[in-house]
Design a protein around this motif. Structure first.
Motif, mmCIF file in Angstrom:
data_model
loop_
_atom_site.group_PDB
_atom_site.id
_atom_site.type_symbol
_atom_site.label_atom_id
_atom_site.label_comp_id
_atom_site.label_asym_id
_atom_site.label_seq_id
_atom_site.Cartn_x
_atom_site.Cartn_y
_atom_site.Cartn_z
ATOM 1 N N ASN A 91 0.834 -1.198 0.000
ATOM 2 C CA ASN A 91 0.000 0.000 0.000
ATOM 3 C C ASN A 91 0.870 1.250 0.000
ATOM 4 O O ASN A 91 0.508 2.261 -0.598
ATOM 5 C CB ASN A 91 -0.924 -0.005 1.223
ATOM 6 C CG ASN A 91 -1.954 -1.105 1.146
ATOM 7 O OD1 ASN A 91 -2.467 -1.425 0.082
ATOM 8 N ND2 ASN A 91 -2.265 -1.692 2.280
ATOM 9 N N ALA A 92 2.012 1.191 0.648
ATOM 10 C CA ALA A 92 2.938 2.319 0.655
ATOM 11 C C ALA A 92 3.453 2.603 -0.763
ATOM 12 O O ALA A 92 3.592 3.763 -1.153
ATOM 13 C CB ALA A 92 4.099 2.049 1.599
ATOM 14 N N ASP A 93 3.710 1.555 -1.539
ATOM 15 C CA ASP A 93 4.144 1.733 -2.930
ATOM 16 C C ASP A 93 3.060 2.434 -3.752
ATOM 17 O O ASP A 93 3.350 3.334 -4.545
ATOM 18 C CB ASP A 93 4.471 0.390 -3.582
ATOM 19 C CG ASP A 93 5.661 -0.303 -2.974
ATOM 20 O OD1 ASP A 93 6.531 0.385 -2.390
ATOM 21 O OD2 ASP A 93 5.719 -1.551 -3.060
ATOM 22 N N ILE A 94 1.831 2.016 -3.563
ATOM 23 C CA ILE A 94 0.718 2.616 -4.297
ATOM 24 C C ILE A 94 0.586 4.092 -3.938
ATOM 25 O O ILE A 94 0.398 4.946 -4.805
ATOM 26 C CB ILE A 94 -0.592 1.855 -4.010
ATOM 27 C CG1 ILE A 94 -0.510 0.450 -4.611
ATOM 28 C CG2 ILE A 94 -1.800 2.603 -4.552
ATOM 29 C CD1 ILE A 94 -1.632 -0.460 -4.208
ATOM 30 N N TYR A 95 0.733 4.391 -2.643
ATOM 31 C CA TYR A 95 0.656 5.787 -2.207
ATOM 32 C C TYR A 95 1.789 6.605 -2.821
ATOM 33 O O TYR A 95 1.564 7.714 -3.313
ATOM 34 C CB TYR A 95 0.689 5.865 -0.686
ATOM 35 C CG TYR A 95 0.673 7.282 -0.172
ATOM 36 C CD1 TYR A 95 -0.478 8.051 -0.262
ATOM 37 C CD2 TYR A 95 1.818 7.860 0.368
ATOM 38 C CE1 TYR A 95 -0.493 9.353 0.185
ATOM 39 C CE2 TYR A 95 1.811 9.155 0.817
ATOM 40 C CZ TYR A 95 0.654 9.906 0.727
ATOM 41 O OH TYR A 95 0.647 11.197 1.164
ATOM 42 N N GLN A 96 3.000 6.082 -2.790
ATOM 43 C CA GLN A 96 4.138 6.800 -3.372
ATOM 44 C C GLN A 96 3.926 7.067 -4.845
ATOM 45 O O GLN A 96 4.243 8.144 -5.347
ATOM 46 C CB GLN A 96 5.441 6.016 -3.161
ATOM 47 C CG GLN A 96 5.978 6.079 -1.766
ATOM 48 C CD GLN A 96 6.399 7.482 -1.371
ATOM 49 O OE1 GLN A 96 6.749 8.328 -2.196
ATOM 50 N NE2 GLN A 96 6.356 7.745 -0.080
ATOM 51 N N GLU A 97 3.374 6.074 -5.559
ATOM 52 C CA GLU A 97 3.105 6.249 -6.985
ATOM 53 C C GLU A 97 2.051 7.328 -7.207
ATOM 54 O O GLU A 97 2.139 8.101 -8.157
ATOM 55 C CB GLU A 97 2.649 4.930 -7.602
ATOM 56 C CG GLU A 97 3.740 3.893 -7.675
ATOM 57 C CD GLU A 97 3.218 2.505 -8.022
ATOM 58 O OE1 GLU A 97 2.018 2.348 -8.305
ATOM 59 O OE2 GLU A 97 4.031 1.556 -7.990
ATOM 60 N N SER A 98 1.061 7.385 -6.326
ATOM 61 C CA SER A 98 -0.009 8.364 -6.504
ATOM 62 C C SER A 98 0.471 9.791 -6.258
ATOM 63 O O SER A 98 -0.005 10.720 -6.898
ATOM 64 C CB SER A 98 -1.188 8.036 -5.589
ATOM 65 O OG SER A 98 -0.886 8.339 -4.250
ATOM 66 N N ILE A 99 1.421 9.981 -5.342
ATOM 67 C CA ILE A 99 1.885 11.346 -5.073
ATOM 68 C C ILE A 99 3.046 11.770 -5.967
ATOM 69 O O ILE A 99 3.351 12.946 -6.053
ATOM 70 C CB ILE A 99 2.263 11.546 -3.591
ATOM 71 C CG1 ILE A 99 3.410 10.634 -3.184
ATOM 72 C CG2 ILE A 99 1.062 11.345 -2.695
ATOM 73 C CD1 ILE A 99 3.945 10.914 -1.796
ATOM 74 N N SER A 100 3.676 10.810 -6.629
ATOM 75 C CA SER A 100 4.807 11.172 -7.482
ATOM 76 C C SER A 100 4.388 11.445 -8.925
ATOM 77 O O SER A 100 5.211 11.792 -9.743
ATOM 78 C CB SER A 100 5.876 10.076 -7.454
ATOM 79 O OG SER A 100 5.379 8.890 -8.050
ATOM 80 N N GLY A 101 3.095 11.305 -9.194
ATOM 81 C CA GLY A 101 2.602 11.568 -10.546
ATOM 82 C C GLY A 101 2.656 13.053 -10.868
ATOM 83 O O GLY A 101 2.908 13.905 -10.017
ATOM 84 N N GLU A 102 2.421 13.371 -12.102
ATOM 85 C CA GLU A 102 2.414 14.773 -12.548
ATOM 86 C C GLU A 102 1.222 15.494 -11.918
ATOM 87 O O GLU A 102 0.133 14.943 -11.827
ATOM 88 C CB GLU A 102 2.287 14.820 -14.079
ATOM 89 C CG GLU A 102 3.390 14.106 -14.800
ATOM 90 C CD GLU A 102 4.390 15.065 -15.371
ATOM 91 O OE1 GLU A 102 4.029 16.227 -15.579
ATOM 92 O OE2 GLU A 102 5.534 14.657 -15.587
ATOM 93 N N PRO A 103 1.413 16.727 -11.481
ATOM 94 C CA PRO A 103 0.283 17.488 -10.928
ATOM 95 C C PRO A 103 -0.816 17.658 -11.965
ATOM 96 O O PRO A 103 -0.542 17.904 -13.140
ATOM 97 C CB PRO A 103 0.898 18.840 -10.572
ATOM 98 C CG PRO A 103 2.359 18.609 -10.506
ATOM 99 C CD PRO A 103 2.648 17.458 -11.416
ATOM 100 N N GLY A 104 -2.045 17.482 -11.533
ATOM 101 C CA GLY A 104 -3.170 17.654 -12.434
ATOM 102 C C GLY A 104 -3.544 16.415 -13.216
ATOM 103 O O GLY A 104 -4.515 16.441 -13.970
ATOM 104 N N THR A 105 -2.813 15.322 -13.084
ATOM 105 C CA THR A 105 -3.186 14.106 -13.783
ATOM 106 C C THR A 105 -4.011 13.234 -12.864
ATOM 107 O O THR A 105 -3.720 13.106 -11.683
ATOM 108 C CB THR A 105 -1.952 13.313 -14.262
ATOM 109 O OG1 THR A 105 -1.169 12.978 -13.113
ATOM 110 C CG2 THR A 105 -1.129 14.102 -15.252
ATOM 111 N N ALA A 106 -5.032 12.672 -13.388
ATOM 112 C CA ALA A 106 -5.922 11.827 -12.585
ATOM 113 C C ALA A 106 -5.476 10.370 -12.669
ATOM 114 O O ALA A 106 -5.058 9.905 -13.724
ATOM 115 C CB ALA A 106 -7.352 11.954 -13.084
ATOM 116 N N GLU A 107 -5.555 9.683 -11.561
ATOM 117 C CA GLU A 107 -5.229 8.245 -11.528
ATOM 118 C C GLU A 107 -6.433 7.468 -12.034
ATOM 119 O O GLU A 107 -7.569 7.825 -11.788
ATOM 120 C CB GLU A 107 -4.905 7.799 -10.102
ATOM 121 C CG GLU A 107 -3.633 8.369 -9.555
ATOM 122 C CD GLU A 107 -2.401 7.767 -10.215
ATOM 123 O OE1 GLU A 107 -2.415 6.566 -10.504
ATOM 124 O OE2 GLU A 107 -1.437 8.508 -10.413
#
Length: 108
Positions: A91-107
């Protein structure tokens, strides 16, 4: 997931927790810390996987051998947990991936 699946899952969880409660107090304390750690950052497949029952098996073997829980896992519970899931997506990996994405891009 149907109602029967939910009922069966609860039965399995209760049986699992009965095994935990049968362990000595020090083992129960460490198990609860491991469980808390895994529920926060643990592997994505934790609910369906064999990790927690495997830990109880490991602890039961340690009790049968007359060892203390810290003899089995060492003094650092978090390091023990991290070693168990080092090759799993967490779950920590998923969180890191979600916050390291480009600003304004939706998952998705």
């Amino acid at each position: 997931m149907g109602i029967q699946d939910i009922i069966e899952g609860k039965k399995q969880w209760r049986a699992h927790m009965a095994r935990v409660h049968a362990l000595p107090a020090d083992y129960q304390i460490v198990y609860k810390e491991i469980q808390r750690y895994f529920f926060k950052v643990g592997p994505v497949d934790l609910p369906d996987g064999p990790l927690l029952p495997g830990i109880v098996d490991f602890f039961e073997e340690g009790v049968a051998a007359g060892k203390g829980v810290l003899e089995l896992i060492g003094n650092d519970v978090a390091a023990f947990c991290d070693d168990l899931v080092k090759d799993s997506r967490t779950n920590a990996d998923i969180y890191q991936e979600s916050i390291s994405g480009e600003p304004g891009t939706a998952e998705k």
